[in-house]
Design a protein around this motif. Structure first.
Motif, short mmCIF file in Angstrom:
data_model
loop_
_atom_site.label_atom_id
_atom_site.label_comp_id
_atom_site.label_asym_id
_atom_site.label_seq_id
_atom_site.Cartn_x
_atom_site.Cartn_y
_atom_site.Cartn_z
N ASP A 15 160.72 66.75 142.47
CA ASP A 15 161.97 67.73 141.75
C ASP A 15 162.99 66.72 141.15
N GLY A 16 163.32 65.81 141.72
CA GLY A 16 164.23 64.87 141.35
C GLY A 16 163.84 64.11 140.32
N ILE A 17 162.40 63.82 139.97
CA ILE A 17 161.79 63.27 138.81
C ILE A 17 162.14 64.10 137.68
N THR A 18 161.67 65.41 137.90
CA THR A 18 161.67 66.42 136.78
C THR A 18 163.20 66.53 136.14
N LYS A 19 164.04 66.75 137.18
CA LYS A 19 165.62 66.74 136.78
C LYS A 19 166.11 65.40 136.28
N GLY A 20 165.39 64.33 136.30
CA GLY A 20 165.94 63.27 135.63
C GLY A 20 166.78 62.38 136.60
N ARG A 21 166.90 62.63 137.63
CA ARG A 21 167.61 61.65 138.77
C ARG A 21 167.17 60.24 138.88
N TRP A 22 165.73 60.27 138.87
CA TRP A 22 165.14 58.90 138.90
C TRP A 22 163.81 59.06 138.26
N SER A 23 163.08 58.07 137.90
CA SER A 23 161.76 58.16 137.45
C SER A 23 160.77 57.67 138.49
#
Length: 85
Positions: A15-23
């Protein structure tokens, strides 16, 4: 014995990847604290064989396990005692 990480951790990372918080590539690199522990074990007389803990892996790259199917056993009326009053 329960696993150290459950499915919710994997979902949170993805979910953090899809929200752009980390790659995804950011998670490939071990965190500094983990690297420090591994380095402290090298050459330490208390750990003659070095670090023997869990190997680091990017949990966002791990495939999500299939959910466990819950099963319910139905009771049979024959299982209950009959009381005569």
């Amino acid at each position: 014995m329960q696993k150290l990480f459950d499915v919710s951790v994997i979902k949170t990372l993805k979910d953090g990847i899809t929200k752009g918080r980390w790659s995804l590539e950011d998670l490939d690199e071990p965190p500094p604290g983990w690297t420090e522990v591994v380095n402290n074990c090298k050459g330490n007389p208390a750990f003659p064989q070095g670090y023997q803990g869990v190997e680091y892996q990017n949990l966002a790259r791990v495939k999500e396990p299939k959910p466990v199917e819950e099963k319910v056993e139905l009771t049979d009326p024959k299982d209950f005692q009959k009381y005569d009053f």
